[in-house]
Design a protein around this motif. Sequence first.
Motif, PDB file in Angstrom:
ATOM      1  N   LEU A  91       0.841  -1.205   0.000  1.00 49.00           N
ATOM      2  CA  LEU A  91       0.000   0.000   0.000  1.00 49.00           C
ATOM      3  C   LEU A  91       0.874   1.253   0.000  1.00 49.00           C
ATOM      4  CD1 LEU A  91      -3.096   0.310   0.079  1.00 49.00           C
ATOM      5  CD2 LEU A  91      -2.902   0.712   2.522  1.00 49.00           C
ATOM      6  N   TRP A 119      -6.046  -9.876   5.719  1.00 53.82           N
ATOM      7  CA  TRP A 119      -5.740  -9.567   7.123  1.00 53.82           C
ATOM      8  C   TRP A 119      -7.031  -9.462   7.936  1.00 53.82           C
ATOM      9  CZ3 TRP A 119      -7.063  -4.635   9.229  1.00 53.82           C
ATOM     10  CH2 TRP A 119      -6.714  -4.491  10.575  1.00 53.82           C
ATOM     11  N   LEU A 120      -8.001  -8.726   7.395  1.00 49.84           N
ATOM     12  CA  LEU A 120      -9.270  -8.533   8.115  1.00 49.84           C
ATOM     13  C   LEU A 120      -9.980  -9.883   8.316  1.00 49.84           C
ATOM     14  CD1 LEU A 120     -11.286  -6.426   9.266  1.00 49.84           C
ATOM     15  CD2 LEU A 120     -12.380  -6.403   7.034  1.00 49.84           C
ATOM     16  N   ARG A 132      -8.145 -12.126  10.810  1.00 46.48           N
ATOM     17  CA  ARG A 132      -8.281 -11.593  12.169  1.00 46.48           C
ATOM     18  C   ARG A 132      -9.672 -11.894  12.723  1.00 46.48           C
ATOM     19  NH1 ARG A 132      -8.643  -7.105  15.423  1.00 46.48           N
ATOM     20  NH2 ARG A 132      -6.756  -6.667  16.615  1.00 46.48           N
ATOM     21  N   MET A 133     -10.677 -11.796  11.853  1.00 47.76           N
ATOM     22  CA  MET A 133     -12.034 -12.131  12.290  1.00 47.76           C
ATOM     23  C   MET A 133     -12.114 -13.610  12.649  1.00 47.76           C
ATOM     24  SD  MET A 133     -14.198  -9.805   9.608  1.00 47.76           S
ATOM     25  CE  MET A 133     -15.775 -10.528   9.901  1.00 47.76           C
ATOM     26  N   ALA A 134     -11.479 -14.458  11.826  1.00 44.83           N
ATOM     27  CA  ALA A 134     -11.474 -15.898  12.137  1.00 44.83           C
ATOM     28  C   ALA A 134     -10.790 -16.139  13.479  1.00 44.83           C
ATOM     29  CB  ALA A 134     -10.752 -16.654  11.024  1.00 44.83           C
ATOM     30  N   LEU A 165     -10.522 -14.155  15.996  1.00 46.88           N
ATOM     31  CA  LEU A 165     -11.342 -13.670  17.123  1.00 46.88           C
ATOM     32  C   LEU A 165     -12.568 -14.549  17.358  1.00 46.88           C
ATOM     33  CD1 LEU A 165     -11.164  -9.809  16.577  1.00 46.88           C
ATOM     34  CD2 LEU A 165     -10.263 -11.087  18.525  1.00 46.88           C
ATOM     35  N   SER A 166     -12.839 -15.502  16.453  1.00 43.90           N
ATOM     36  CA  SER A 166     -13.987 -16.380  16.682  1.00 43.90           C
ATOM     37  C   SER A 166     -13.693 -17.393  17.784  1.00 43.90           C
ATOM     38  CB  SER A 166     -14.408 -17.086  15.384  1.00 43.90           C
ATOM     39  OG  SER A 166     -13.509 -18.116  15.045  1.00 43.90           O
ATOM     40  N   LEU A 222      -4.424  -8.978  20.652  1.00 48.04           N
ATOM     41  CA  LEU A 222      -3.817  -7.644  20.525  1.00 48.04           C
ATOM     42  C   LEU A 222      -2.296  -7.660  20.701  1.00 48.04           C
ATOM     43  CD1 LEU A 222      -6.400  -5.396  22.385  1.00 48.04           C
ATOM     44  CD2 LEU A 222      -5.774  -5.261  19.982  1.00 48.04           C
ATOM     45  N   SER A 251       1.050  -7.849  17.679  1.00 51.24           N
ATOM     46  CA  SER A 251       1.917  -6.661  17.639  1.00 51.24           C
ATOM     47  C   SER A 251       3.321  -6.996  17.149  1.00 51.24           C
ATOM     48  CB  SER A 251       2.028  -6.036  19.029  1.00 51.24           C
ATOM     49  OG  SER A 251       0.772  -5.636  19.466  1.00 51.24           O
ATOM     50  N   TYR A 264       4.912  -4.995  14.240  1.00 44.57           N
ATOM     51  CA  TYR A 264       5.740  -3.780  14.358  1.00 44.57           C
ATOM     52  C   TYR A 264       7.225  -4.147  14.254  1.00 44.57           C
ATOM     53  CZ  TYR A 264       1.658  -1.219  16.154  1.00 44.57           C
ATOM     54  OH  TYR A 264       0.443  -0.621  16.294  1.00 44.57           O
ATOM     55  N   GLN A 309     -16.301  -6.427  16.815  1.00 41.89           N
ATOM     56  CA  GLN A 309     -15.876  -7.548  15.973  1.00 41.89           C
ATOM     57  C   GLN A 309     -15.686  -8.817  16.812  1.00 41.89           C
ATOM     58  OE1 GLN A 309     -11.837  -7.830  14.087  1.00 41.89           O
ATOM     59  NE2 GLN A 309     -12.989  -7.249  12.279  1.00 41.89           N
ATOM     60  N   ALA A 310     -15.031  -8.648  17.963  1.00 46.22           N
ATOM     61  CA  ALA A 310     -14.824  -9.799  18.845  1.00 46.22           C
ATOM     62  C   ALA A 310     -16.162 -10.347  19.334  1.00 46.22           C
ATOM     63  CB  ALA A 310     -13.937  -9.392  20.025  1.00 46.22           C
ATOM     64  N   MET A 327     -17.928 -12.145  16.334  1.00 53.11           N
ATOM     65  CA  MET A 327     -17.304 -13.419  15.967  1.00 53.11           C
ATOM     66  C   MET A 327     -17.501 -14.455  17.057  1.00 53.11           C
ATOM     67  SD  MET A 327     -16.419 -12.882  12.996  1.00 53.11           S
ATOM     68  CE  MET A 327     -15.774 -14.535  12.741  1.00 53.11           C
ATOM     69  N   ARG A 328     -17.545 -14.001  18.299  1.00 56.28           N
ATOM     70  CA  ARG A 328     -17.767 -14.941  19.399  1.00 56.28           C
ATOM     71  C   ARG A 328     -19.194 -15.496  19.314  1.00 56.28           C
ATOM     72  NH1 ARG A 328     -15.660 -13.031  25.126  1.00 56.28           N
ATOM     73  NH2 ARG A 328     -13.829 -12.740  23.802  1.00 56.28           N
ATOM     74  N   GLY A 388     -19.263 -18.173  16.713  1.00 60.73           N
ATOM     75  CA  GLY A 388     -18.672 -19.442  17.132  1.00 60.73           C
ATOM     76  C   GLY A 388     -17.380 -19.736  16.401  1.00 60.73           C
ATOM     77  N   GLU A 389     -16.614 -20.691  16.929  1.00 59.94           N
ATOM     78  CA  GLU A 389     -15.290 -21.002  16.370  1.00 59.94           C
ATOM     79  C   GLU A 389     -15.379 -21.475  14.929  1.00 59.94           C
ATOM     80  OE1 GLU A 389     -13.096 -24.006  18.499  1.00 59.94           O
ATOM     81  OE2 GLU A 389     -11.538 -24.076  16.963  1.00 59.94           O
ATOM     82  N   ILE A 390     -14.537 -20.885  14.093  1.00 54.70           N
ATOM     83  CA  ILE A 390     -14.479 -21.298  12.687  1.00 54.70           C
ATOM     84  C   ILE A 390     -13.558 -22.508  12.586  1.00 54.70           C
ATOM     85  CG2 ILE A 390     -13.751 -20.592  10.372  1.00 54.70           C
ATOM     86  CD1 ILE A 390     -14.575 -17.726  11.190  1.00 54.70           C
ATOM     87  N   CYS A 411      -4.491  -0.320  22.514  1.00 60.79           N
ATOM     88  CA  CYS A 411      -4.133  -1.601  23.151  1.00 60.79           C
ATOM     89  C   CYS A 411      -4.636  -1.617  24.603  1.00 60.79           C
ATOM     90  CB  CYS A 411      -2.618  -1.772  23.090  1.00 60.79           C
ATOM     91  SG  CYS A 411      -2.078  -3.466  23.154  1.00 60.79           S
ATOM     92  N   VAL A 454       4.196  -3.803  25.084  1.00 63.94           N
ATOM     93  CA  VAL A 454       3.999  -3.557  23.653  1.00 63.94           C
ATOM     94  C   VAL A 454       3.833  -2.058  23.380  1.00 63.94           C
ATOM     95  CG1 VAL A 454       2.321  -3.818  21.769  1.00 63.94           C
ATOM     96  CG2 VAL A 454       3.095  -5.824  23.038  1.00 63.94           C
TER      97      VAL A 454
END
Lengths: 139, 120
Positions: free
Chosen positions: A30, A63-64, A67-69, A71-72, A80, A84, A87, B20-21, B24-25, B28-30, B85, B111
Motif C-alpha cells: 500500500l 488480514w481482516l 483476524r475475524m477468524a 477472534l472467533s 492484541l 503486535s 511492528y 468484531q470480537a 465473531m464470538r 462461534g469457532e471457525i 491496546c 507492547v
Amino acid sequence: MNSETARLRWKTWACAAVVVASNVCGNYFLKSGMPAELATPLDYITVLFRPTVTLGVLLLILWLASRMALLSWADLSYVLPVTSIGYVLVAIAGKVLLHEQISAKRWAGIALIMMGVALVSGGTAPQTFVPEPAPGADQ
Amino acid sequence: MRWMLVGVIVAATTVGEVLQAMGMRRHGEIRDFRPGAIGRMLSVLARNWMVVASVVAMAVSFFAYLGLLTVAELSFAVPATAITCVTETALAKYVLNERVTWLRWAGASLVIFGVALVSA
C-alpha cells in the motif's frame, strides 16, 4: 496441557502468523504504491486501481478476514499483543530490504515488544471465555 | 486538529474491534476453512449487525488515520494510536468478560512502550 488446549494454541499461532504476514505485506505494498499526494477525493478511488495498491488492499482484506477468524475462538486481550509482532517485522524488513539504520532506541523498542508478545503468548491460554454452544448443539 | 483525529481513531478502533470480537464470538469457532465454507460464513457474517457495525467503525478509523498522516508524522501517529491496546484490553475484561491476568496487562504495557520507542 490437554489436547483441546494444544489444538487451540497451534491453530491460534498458525492463524496469527497469517494475520501478521498479511498485515505487514499489505501495508508495504500500500505504501510503496501510494503517490506523494492525493489532491482530490477522486484520487482516493483511482489510486485503488494501481496494481501495487490493489495487491496491498487484497492483502489487507485477507488480514481482516484472518483476524475475524482468529477472534472467533481467541480472546481479544490475547490477540492484541500477540499480533503486535508485526511492528517488529516492519522494522526488520526496513533494515533488510531497504537498508535502513535501526537506532539503539528502536532495538530497545523491538526488545520490549518481543517480551510483551512472549509474556502473553507463552504465559496465557488463547481462550479464557466460555464459548456459547453452537446453534442446534445437544444440550 | 491532530488530537481530535487521534480521539476519533482511538474511539472508532476500540468500538470496532470490541464489536468484531463480540460478533465473531456469537458466530462461534471457525473450523472449516474450505472456500465453500468460507463463502457461506461470509454470507452469515453479512447479516451479523455487530460485524457489520465493526467494519463501519474500522472504516471511520482508517480514513481518520489517513487524515492524521496528512497533519502529523508517522512517528507521532503510530505511538499515539497504540493506546487502543489499553482501552481494548480494559473493555475485553469488563465487556467481553475475558480473564485479563497481570501477565496480559504486563504484555500490553510492554507492547505500548515498545511501539513508542520503535516509532520515535
